[in-house]
Design a protein around this motif. Structure first.
Motif, PDB file in Angstrom:
ATOM      1  N   ARG A 449       0.831  -1.181   0.000  1.00  0.00           N
ATOM      2  CA  ARG A 449       0.000   0.000   0.000  1.00  0.00           C
ATOM      3  C   ARG A 449       0.878   1.248   0.000  1.00  0.00           C
ATOM      4  O   ARG A 449       1.956   1.269   0.585  1.00  0.00           O
ATOM      5  CB  ARG A 449      -0.916   0.026   1.230  1.00  0.00           C
ATOM      6  N   PRO A 450       0.422   2.301  -0.647  1.00  0.00           N
ATOM      7  CA  PRO A 450       1.185   3.552  -0.589  1.00  0.00           C
ATOM      8  C   PRO A 450       1.198   4.114   0.826  1.00  0.00           C
ATOM      9  O   PRO A 450       0.248   3.974   1.583  1.00  0.00           O
ATOM     10  CB  PRO A 450       0.432   4.461  -1.561  1.00  0.00           C
ATOM     11  N   ARG A 451       2.295   4.753   1.177  1.00  0.00           N
ATOM     12  CA  ARG A 451       2.466   5.317   2.519  1.00  0.00           C
ATOM     13  C   ARG A 451       2.010   6.773   2.475  1.00  0.00           C
ATOM     14  O   ARG A 451       2.778   7.686   2.167  1.00  0.00           O
ATOM     15  CB  ARG A 451       3.922   5.197   2.947  1.00  0.00           C
ATOM     16  N   LEU A 452       0.743   7.018   2.775  1.00  0.00           N
ATOM     17  CA  LEU A 452       0.140   8.341   2.700  1.00  0.00           C
ATOM     18  C   LEU A 452      -0.074   8.898   4.099  1.00  0.00           C
ATOM     19  O   LEU A 452      -0.659   8.237   4.960  1.00  0.00           O
ATOM     20  CB  LEU A 452      -1.194   8.290   1.949  1.00  0.00           C
ATOM     21  N   VAL A 453       0.399  10.110   4.334  1.00  0.00           N
ATOM     22  CA  VAL A 453       0.233  10.809   5.615  1.00  0.00           C
ATOM     23  C   VAL A 453      -0.767  11.939   5.408  1.00  0.00           C
ATOM     24  O   VAL A 453      -0.497  12.855   4.629  1.00  0.00           O
ATOM     25  CB  VAL A 453       1.579  11.371   6.108  1.00  0.00           C
ATOM     26  N   PRO A 454      -1.948  11.912   6.062  1.00  0.00           N
ATOM     27  CA  PRO A 454      -2.936  12.966   5.828  1.00  0.00           C
ATOM     28  C   PRO A 454      -2.547  14.263   6.534  1.00  0.00           C
ATOM     29  O   PRO A 454      -1.941  14.251   7.603  1.00  0.00           O
ATOM     30  CB  PRO A 454      -4.215  12.366   6.435  1.00  0.00           C
ATOM     31  N   TYR A 455      -2.890  15.393   5.914  1.00  0.00           N
ATOM     32  CA  TYR A 455      -2.769  16.691   6.557  1.00  0.00           C
ATOM     33  C   TYR A 455      -4.015  17.497   6.205  1.00  0.00           C
ATOM     34  O   TYR A 455      -4.338  17.664   5.028  1.00  0.00           O
ATOM     35  CB  TYR A 455      -1.535  17.445   6.095  1.00  0.00           C
ATOM     36  N   PRO A 463     -10.711   6.155   0.115  1.00  0.00           N
ATOM     37  CA  PRO A 463     -10.138   4.865  -0.300  1.00  0.00           C
ATOM     38  C   PRO A 463      -9.848   4.796  -1.795  1.00  0.00           C
ATOM     39  O   PRO A 463      -8.928   4.094  -2.223  1.00  0.00           O
ATOM     40  CB  PRO A 463     -11.211   3.846   0.123  1.00  0.00           C
ATOM     41  N   GLY A 464     -10.631   5.525  -2.595  1.00  0.00           N
ATOM     42  CA  GLY A 464     -10.401   5.491  -4.041  1.00  0.00           C
ATOM     43  C   GLY A 464      -9.045   6.044  -4.430  1.00  0.00           C
ATOM     44  O   GLY A 464      -8.435   5.587  -5.393  1.00  0.00           O
ATOM     45  N   MET A 469      -3.518   4.970  -6.242  1.00  0.00           N
ATOM     46  CA  MET A 469      -2.072   5.100  -6.040  1.00  0.00           C
ATOM     47  C   MET A 469      -1.364   3.760  -6.084  1.00  0.00           C
ATOM     48  O   MET A 469      -0.170   3.692  -6.355  1.00  0.00           O
ATOM     49  CB  MET A 469      -1.791   5.774  -4.704  1.00  0.00           C
ATOM     50  N   GLN A 470      -2.081   2.678  -5.833  1.00  0.00           N
ATOM     51  CA  GLN A 470      -1.454   1.368  -5.898  1.00  0.00           C
ATOM     52  C   GLN A 470      -0.980   1.042  -7.306  1.00  0.00           C
ATOM     53  O   GLN A 470      -0.101   0.209  -7.493  1.00  0.00           O
ATOM     54  CB  GLN A 470      -2.419   0.276  -5.413  1.00  0.00           C
ATOM     55  N   GLY A 471      -1.552   1.678  -8.308  1.00  0.00           N
ATOM     56  CA  GLY A 471      -1.118   1.436  -9.678  1.00  0.00           C
ATOM     57  C   GLY A 471       0.047   2.298 -10.101  1.00  0.00           C
ATOM     58  O   GLY A 471       0.616   2.085 -11.159  1.00  0.00           O
ATOM     59  N   GLN A 472       0.403   3.321  -9.299  1.00  0.00           N
ATOM     60  CA  GLN A 472       1.547   4.148  -9.642  1.00  0.00           C
ATOM     61  C   GLN A 472       2.822   3.347  -9.419  1.00  0.00           C
ATOM     62  O   GLN A 472       2.924   2.586  -8.469  1.00  0.00           O
ATOM     63  CB  GLN A 472       1.554   5.424  -8.784  1.00  0.00           C
ATOM     64  N   SER A 473       3.831   3.565 -10.269  1.00  0.00           N
ATOM     65  CA  SER A 473       5.015   2.703 -10.333  1.00  0.00           C
ATOM     66  C   SER A 473       5.585   2.374  -8.965  1.00  0.00           C
ATOM     67  O   SER A 473       5.333   1.328  -8.413  1.00  0.00           O
ATOM     68  CB  SER A 473       6.080   3.374 -11.194  1.00  0.00           C
ATOM     69  N   ALA A 474       6.357   3.272  -8.382  1.00  0.00           N
ATOM     70  CA  ALA A 474       6.923   3.016  -7.065  1.00  0.00           C
ATOM     71  C   ALA A 474       6.689   4.231  -6.176  1.00  0.00           C
ATOM     72  O   ALA A 474       7.309   4.370  -5.145  1.00  0.00           O
ATOM     73  CB  ALA A 474       8.416   2.725  -7.171  1.00  0.00           C
ATOM     74  N   PHE A 475       5.776   5.122  -6.615  1.00  0.00           N
ATOM     75  CA  PHE A 475       5.547   6.338  -5.878  1.00  0.00           C
ATOM     76  C   PHE A 475       4.967   6.019  -4.512  1.00  0.00           C
ATOM     77  O   PHE A 475       4.077   5.190  -4.354  1.00  0.00           O
ATOM     78  CB  PHE A 475       4.584   7.262  -6.645  1.00  0.00           C
ATOM     79  N   CYS A 476       5.450   6.727  -3.509  1.00  0.00           N
ATOM     80  CA  CYS A 476       4.891   6.670  -2.159  1.00  0.00           C
ATOM     81  C   CYS A 476       4.973   5.275  -1.548  1.00  0.00           C
ATOM     82  O   CYS A 476       4.129   4.905  -0.723  1.00  0.00           O
ATOM     83  CB  CYS A 476       3.437   7.164  -2.150  1.00  0.00           C
ATOM     84  N   ARG A 477       5.965   4.485  -1.944  1.00  0.00           N
ATOM     85  CA  ARG A 477       6.139   3.155  -1.341  1.00  0.00           C
ATOM     86  C   ARG A 477       7.425   3.083  -0.531  1.00  0.00           C
ATOM     87  O   ARG A 477       7.489   2.379   0.470  1.00  0.00           O
ATOM     88  CB  ARG A 477       6.145   2.072  -2.413  1.00  0.00           C
ATOM     89  N   ILE A 478       8.455   3.785  -0.968  1.00  0.00           N
ATOM     90  CA  ILE A 478       9.715   3.744  -0.233  1.00  0.00           C
ATOM     91  C   ILE A 478       9.871   4.968   0.660  1.00  0.00           C
ATOM     92  O   ILE A 478      10.850   5.076   1.394  1.00  0.00           O
ATOM     93  CB  ILE A 478      10.910   3.650  -1.196  1.00  0.00           C
ATOM     94  N   THR A 479       8.931   5.893   0.589  1.00  0.00           N
ATOM     95  CA  THR A 479       8.963   7.073   1.441  1.00  0.00           C
ATOM     96  C   THR A 479       7.541   7.567   1.640  1.00  0.00           C
ATOM     97  O   THR A 479       6.641   7.240   0.853  1.00  0.00           O
ATOM     98  CB  THR A 479       9.835   8.178   0.819  1.00  0.00           C
ATOM     99  N   PHE A 508      -5.939  14.689  -7.462  1.00  0.00           N
ATOM    100  CA  PHE A 508      -7.032  13.730  -7.605  1.00  0.00           C
ATOM    101  C   PHE A 508      -8.353  14.460  -7.385  1.00  0.00           C
ATOM    102  O   PHE A 508      -8.495  15.251  -6.445  1.00  0.00           O
ATOM    103  CB  PHE A 508      -6.902  12.588  -6.582  1.00  0.00           C
ATOM    104  N   GLN A 509      -9.318  14.200  -8.271  1.00  0.00           N
ATOM    105  CA  GLN A 509     -10.653  14.772  -8.150  1.00  0.00           C
ATOM    106  C   GLN A 509     -11.688  13.674  -8.356  1.00  0.00           C
ATOM    107  O   GLN A 509     -11.432  12.675  -9.030  1.00  0.00           O
ATOM    108  CB  GLN A 509     -10.859  15.893  -9.183  1.00  0.00           C
ATOM    109  N   GLN A 510     -12.863  13.889  -7.772  1.00  0.00           N
ATOM    110  CA  GLN A 510     -13.930  12.906  -7.882  1.00  0.00           C
ATOM    111  C   GLN A 510     -14.737  13.194  -9.140  1.00  0.00           C
ATOM    112  O   GLN A 510     -15.285  14.282  -9.308  1.00  0.00           O
ATOM    113  CB  GLN A 510     -14.827  12.941  -6.653  1.00  0.00           C
TER     114      GLN A 510
END
Length: 566
Positions: A449-455, A463-464, A469-479, A508-510
């Motif tokens: 899962r991507p490592r997302l920190v809310p602010y 959740p969407g 974000m799970q389909g993004q290459s390696a974004f937000c996985r190692i940091t 991201f927009q709905q």
């Protein structure tokens, strides 16, 4: 051996052309299907099998090429066996490469793998083709020479033809565009059309280049003749360079920091030029070219020895790194050329070049396989070398680069770092744990899962967005990435900024009940600073500096700039 096996009747040219067109079309359809799985919201199968998806991409990209080049030149059973072997090699090398990245997301093949696969398959394919043409496991040099140059010219002409095709298509579409017919231009932006047409046209180009035997021979003769006349120049310059070394010493060479790679490049260029003069062994070169080739053969071992010496000194001082492991492999292959080439120059027609070239081609294939498997993986050898230097006391704990193990040596480095956290030496164990264990206040999620920190902290990330974000290459996985809600359009509808993702913050927009990526903000190399600013509450929305311009119904937004941070 039966007569039917000795030399099968060649397939009709029309049949080979149709087969190549069909293979190109099928490759394009498969490529579009894989692209479709990744476009927009990734398919559930892809999210469950990210490494399997990448392996399919590698097979679709590389395996049809072996069939296209082998049709008409390999017997059917030989071609089938070779294609099966090539597929197994691609899967094994790809699996090992992807296993090094344990992020759990969509795995991207490394640059080393992508730069290794095509040359290795090219060399191995032509060895198989030459062996089949010679009807012997050790192919004749003439068959190797013909197969290699035929395939190389096919590929070069095929790439040039595809590029020319799209240039001409765009030109014709532009003519229709100016009279108000724009569907041809828009068609060139549709993925199904671009992918399928590119592979089909590429297959057709390979067939056209293969069918014009006189053309490929003419291109080969012209190219080798021009290259051959560069041999006196480089042979003379490298000889003068070696004669000058006793007066200048080697210190200036090593102080450059790139003396070893420069020597290896010069040696590899000499190998190419020597073969440009020798060609298939039957072309009569002028005396100047023949003696220049002999001189190059005598200079070659000295250049390789200097490169090996410099590399040995560097390894002795600082141990193995990934680049030094690859350099060792290059020097090994060049040494396999240098020794027989120097001996060949002592004989009248330098015939020893021919078996040496065949043997070194096989050695090069094995070396590339070793570098892309656990046998000689550069990351594994580099990690073992650096850790051994730490444990032997050659590098003090405070000077050891533990971050290299965590971030830059993939799975082998992370394993070694975890082992060092249990080392009896408290200084080593403490330093390793400091690098391996995340800060106590960081957010730890499963690697898939991507490592997302809310602010702000109480904000709930839809959740969407997480699923997308799970389909993004390696974004937000190692940091960690920051996710914050913003009202970009001033209409009360929330959008979300997520990043840093590469050099951007994603928007991201709905839309129609689903969260979709709709844009991005360029951050250059300032992603971490921007994320820290958002967490510090320093985000604010500003009116645009310039208004947008609309011309003939088309909006022309102002272009931004890429920020830079030290």
């Amino acid at each position: 051996m039966s007569d039917s096996d000795s030399r099968p009747a060649p397939a009709p040219a029309a049949g080979i052309a149709a087969a190549r067109m069909i293979i190109g079309l099928l490759q394009g359809v498969a490529g579009y299907g894989l692209w479709r799985l990744l476009a927009d919201d990734p398919a559930p199968w892809l999210l469950r099998n990210p490494k399997g998806f990448t392996l399919l991409c590698l097979l679709v990209a590389f395996l049809p090429l072996t069939v296209l080049l082998g049709l008409g030149h390999l017997r059917r059973r030989v071609l089938a066996g070779w294609v099966l072997t090539a597929g197994v090699v691609i899967v094994l090398m790809g699996s090992h490469d992807l296993r090094q990245n344990s992020s759990g997301g969509l795995a991207e093949p490394s640059l080393q793998l992508m730069l290794s696969l095509l040359p290795m398959l090219f060399v191995a394919h032509n060895l198989v083709a030459a062996a089949d043409a010679s009807r012997h496991w050790w192919p004749g040099y003439g068959a190797c020479f013909e197969a290699a140059w035929r395939s190389a010219i096919q590929l070069l002409l095929g790439i040039a033809f595809v590029a020319a095709f799209w240039a001409v298509y765009r030109l014709g579409a532009s003519l229709f565009q100016v009279i108000g017919i724009g569907w041809l231009d828009r068609l060139a932006e549709e993925a199904p059309f671009v992918i399928v047409v590119t592979t089909t046209v590429g297959a057709a180009a390979l067939h056209l280049a293969d069918a014009q035997d006189r053309l490929t021979r003419g291109v080969r003769i012209l190219g080798l003749t021009l290259l051959g006349w560069l041999t006196p120049l480089l042979a003379g310059l490298t000889t003068c360079f070696l004669l000058a070394l006793p007066f200048t010493g080697l210190t200036p060479l090593w102080e450059t920091g790139y003396g070893g790679p420069l020597l290896m490049t010069a040696a590899a260029t000499l190998v190419v030029l020597i073969n440009a003069v020798h060609q298939d062994g039957h072309a009569g070169a002028l005396p100047l070219l023949r003696w220049s080739a002999r001189l190059a053969c005598w200079v070659l071992p000295v250049l390789v020895a200097l490169a090996a010496w410099g590399l040995w000194l560097r390894i002795g001082q600082y141990g193995l790194t990934r680049n030094r492991v690859i350099s060792v492999a290059v020097v090994l292959v060049l040494a396999c050329y240098a020794v027989p080439y120097a001996l060949a120059a002592l004989r009248p027609r330098m015939r020893l070049l021919e078996p040496a070239n065949i043997a070194v081609a096989g050695i090069a294939v094995l070396v590339v396989l070793g570098l892309n498997t656990p046998l000689a993986d550069p990351n594994r050898l580099a990690v073992n070398s650096q850790v051994a230097r730490l444990l032997d006391g050659k590098v003090p704990v405070e000077a050891f680069d533990f971050r290299f193990l965590q971030d830059f040596s993939r799975r082998y480095g992370r394993r070694a770092l975890q082992a060092l956290t249990q080392h009896p030496d408290p200084a080593i164990a403490t330093a390793a744990r400091r690098q391996a264990e995340p800060p106590p206040d960081s957010v730890v999620e499963t690697p898939s899962r991507p490592r997302l920190v809310p602010y702000p902290a109480e904000a709930e990330i839809p959740p969407g967005i997480v699923a997308s974000m799970q389909g993004q290459s390696a974004f937000c996985r190692i940091t960690d990435c920051v996710a914050t809600p913003v009202d970009l359009e001033g209409n009360g509808q929330r959008a979300w900024l997520v990043g840093p993702a590469g050099q951007s913050f994603l928007v991201f927009q709905q839309m129609e009940g689903e969260w979709r990526r709709t844009g991005s903000f360029n951050t250059g190399n300032c992603g971490r600073e921007v994320a820290a600013g958002i967490l510090a509450g320093e985000l604010r929305l500003l009116p645009p500096r310039w208004q947008e311009v609309e011309v003939a119904g088309r909006r022309l937004p102002p272009s931004g700039y890429t920020p830079y941070c030290d």
